[in-house]
Motif scaffolding. Structure first.
Motif, PDB file in Angstrom:
ATOM      1  N   ARG A   1      26.059 -55.199  56.389  1.00 56.02           N
ATOM      2  CA  ARG A   1      26.967 -55.766  55.399  1.00 56.02           C
ATOM      3  C   ARG A   1      27.501 -54.740  54.397  1.00 56.02           C
ATOM      4  O   ARG A   1      28.117 -55.138  53.411  1.00 56.02           O
ATOM      5  N   GLN A   2      27.244 -53.453  54.623  1.00 56.46           N
ATOM      6  CA  GLN A   2      27.663 -52.458  53.634  1.00 56.46           C
ATOM      7  C   GLN A   2      29.131 -52.061  53.805  1.00 56.46           C
ATOM      8  O   GLN A   2      29.861 -51.923  52.847  1.00 56.46           O
ATOM      9  N   ASN A   3      29.568 -51.840  55.047  1.00 54.99           N
ATOM     10  CA  ASN A   3      30.934 -51.442  55.361  1.00 54.99           C
ATOM     11  C   ASN A   3      31.294 -50.146  54.636  1.00 54.99           C
ATOM     12  O   ASN A   3      30.830 -49.094  55.001  1.00 54.99           O
ATOM     13  N   ARG A   4      32.094 -50.207  53.580  1.00 49.08           N
ATOM     14  CA  ARG A   4      32.480 -48.995  52.852  1.00 49.08           C
ATOM     15  C   ARG A   4      31.695 -48.917  51.554  1.00 49.08           C
ATOM     16  O   ARG A   4      31.774 -49.814  50.722  1.00 49.08           O
ATOM     17  N   LEU A   5      30.958 -47.823  51.389  1.00 45.96           N
ATOM     18  CA  LEU A   5      30.063 -47.655  50.245  1.00 45.96           C
ATOM     19  C   LEU A   5      30.592 -46.574  49.308  1.00 45.96           C
ATOM     20  O   LEU A   5      30.880 -45.455  49.735  1.00 45.96           O
ATOM     21  N   THR A   6      30.738 -46.911  48.013  1.00 43.63           N
ATOM     22  CA  THR A   6      31.101 -45.910  47.010  1.00 43.63           C
ATOM     23  C   THR A   6      29.821 -45.174  46.592  1.00 43.63           C
ATOM     24  O   THR A   6      28.911 -45.778  46.043  1.00 43.63           O
ATOM     25  N   VAL A   7      29.779 -43.872  46.875  1.00 43.26           N
ATOM     26  CA  VAL A   7      28.555 -43.107  46.646  1.00 43.26           C
ATOM     27  C   VAL A   7      28.617 -42.242  45.391  1.00 43.26           C
ATOM     28  O   VAL A   7      27.586 -41.794  44.875  1.00 43.26           O
ATOM     29  N   PHE A   8      29.815 -41.996  44.883  1.00 45.45           N
ATOM     30  CA  PHE A   8      29.951 -41.094  43.744  1.00 45.45           C
ATOM     31  C   PHE A   8      31.306 -41.316  43.088  1.00 45.45           C
ATOM     32  O   PHE A   8      32.271 -41.711  43.751  1.00 45.45           O
ATOM     33  N   SER A   9      31.373 -41.073  41.769  1.00 46.10           N
ATOM     34  CA  SER A   9      32.643 -41.134  41.037  1.00 46.10           C
ATOM     35  C   SER A   9      32.728 -39.923  40.117  1.00 46.10           C
ATOM     36  O   SER A   9      31.740 -39.547  39.476  1.00 46.10           O
ATOM     37  N   ALA A  10      33.903 -39.321  40.052  1.00 46.62           N
ATOM     38  CA  ALA A  10      34.139 -38.178  39.163  1.00 46.62           C
ATOM     39  C   ALA A  10      35.147 -38.576  38.096  1.00 46.62           C
ATOM     40  O   ALA A  10      36.163 -39.208  38.399  1.00 46.62           O
ATOM     41  N   GLN A  11      34.845 -38.220  36.855  1.00 51.98           N
ATOM     42  CA  GLN A  11      35.762 -38.446  35.744  1.00 51.98           C
ATOM     43  C   GLN A  11      36.500 -37.146  35.451  1.00 51.98           C
ATOM     44  O   GLN A  11      35.872 -36.130  35.145  1.00 51.98           O
ATOM     45  N   LEU A  12      37.817 -37.181  35.551  1.00 56.72           N
ATOM     46  CA  LEU A  12      38.640 -35.990  35.382  1.00 56.72           C
ATOM     47  C   LEU A  12      39.607 -36.186  34.218  1.00 56.72           C
ATOM     48  O   LEU A  12      39.889 -37.316  33.826  1.00 56.72           O
ATOM     49  N   ALA A  13      40.129 -35.067  33.698  1.00 54.69           N
ATOM     50  CA  ALA A  13      41.105 -35.145  32.607  1.00 54.69           C
ATOM     51  C   ALA A  13      42.190 -34.097  32.825  1.00 54.69           C
ATOM     52  O   ALA A  13      42.180 -33.031  32.196  1.00 54.69           O
ATOM     53  N   PRO A  14      43.150 -34.360  33.703  1.00 54.70           N
ATOM     54  CA  PRO A  14      44.231 -33.402  33.952  1.00 54.70           C
ATOM     55  C   PRO A  14      45.082 -33.176  32.705  1.00 54.70           C
ATOM     56  O   PRO A  14      45.387 -34.116  31.974  1.00 54.70           O
TER      57      PRO A  14
END
Length: 213
Positions: free
Chosen positions: A53-66
């Motif tokens: 039931r996992q399908n697509r798993l978000t494993v990490f997020s990056a916070q950026l400031a262009p």
């Protein structure tokens, strides 16, 4: 002079990801309870059930400031304006578990070890937080049309810059490390509950050698 185009990177807090991994492991165990085999004869089936039931798993997020800038000219150059913008952005890194089949799992019964080969981590499209953007504007008179164009141009530049920054090797390594941890947790618990006891789960990506990382 054009401003230096910087990208400030902030790692996500560790605690939320620890909780996310724990939640993933629990959900994997629940999936095994519902869909897994009733005996311990097939550890591969047990492992695949954990991904059911996992399908697509978000494993990490990056916070950026262009940091970006755009210019505009009107009336033959009589009206000149310029805007520098700092636009926060978040980029998510996901793992497509639907691509993990039996061909990507190998069980060593003697060593009680499961080797897992994962598909590449996918870098998502930057999610710009323009509500919290900061702007510096230059120009004697900036028309409404010029302002709209400056905003559009800076948004496009910020999105491109964030996308480029998100693919740098350090962030990709962090995303892969988070993915390894999540998958280990997601598979170790169902196998232990299924009766295999403590097992070693090694995780690698396509093109990598088997590693205990």
């Amino acid at each position: 002079m054009e401003p230096r185009r910087l990208t400030v990177v902030r790692e996500t807090a560790r605690l939320p990801w620890t909780l996310a991994i724990a939640a993933l492991a629990i959900s994997g165990w629940m999936a095994w309870e519902k869909f897994g085999p009733q005996d311990i004869g097939d550890p591969i089936a047990t492992s695949l059930a954990a991904f059911e039931r996992q399908n697509r798993l978000t494993v990490f997020s990056a916070q950026l400031a262009p940091v970006v800038s755009a210019s505009d000219e009107r009336i033959g150059g009589l009206l000149q304006s310029r805007q520098v913008a700092v636009i926060p952005a978040r980029v998510d890194y996901t793992l497509d578990l639907s691509k993990v089949g039996r061909d990507r799992l190998n069980w060593d019964a003697a060593g009680k070890r499961l080797d897992v080969r994962l598909p590449p981590v996918t870098v998502g499209k930057p999610n710009l937080n323009e509500a919290n953007a900061q702007y510096l504007r230059e120009g004697v008179f900036i028309t409404r049309e010029a302002q709209a164009k400056l905003n559009r141009d800076n948004t496009l530049l910020a999105e491109r810059q964030a996308q480029t920054a998100a693919t740098n090797p350090q962030l990709l390594d962090l995303a892969r490390s988070a993915a390894r941890d999540a998958v280990r947790q997601n598979l170790a618990i169902p196998l232990e509950v299924a009766g295999y006891g403590p097992v070693t789960v090694t995780v690698r990506f396509d093109g990598e050698q088997v590693s205990d990382r």
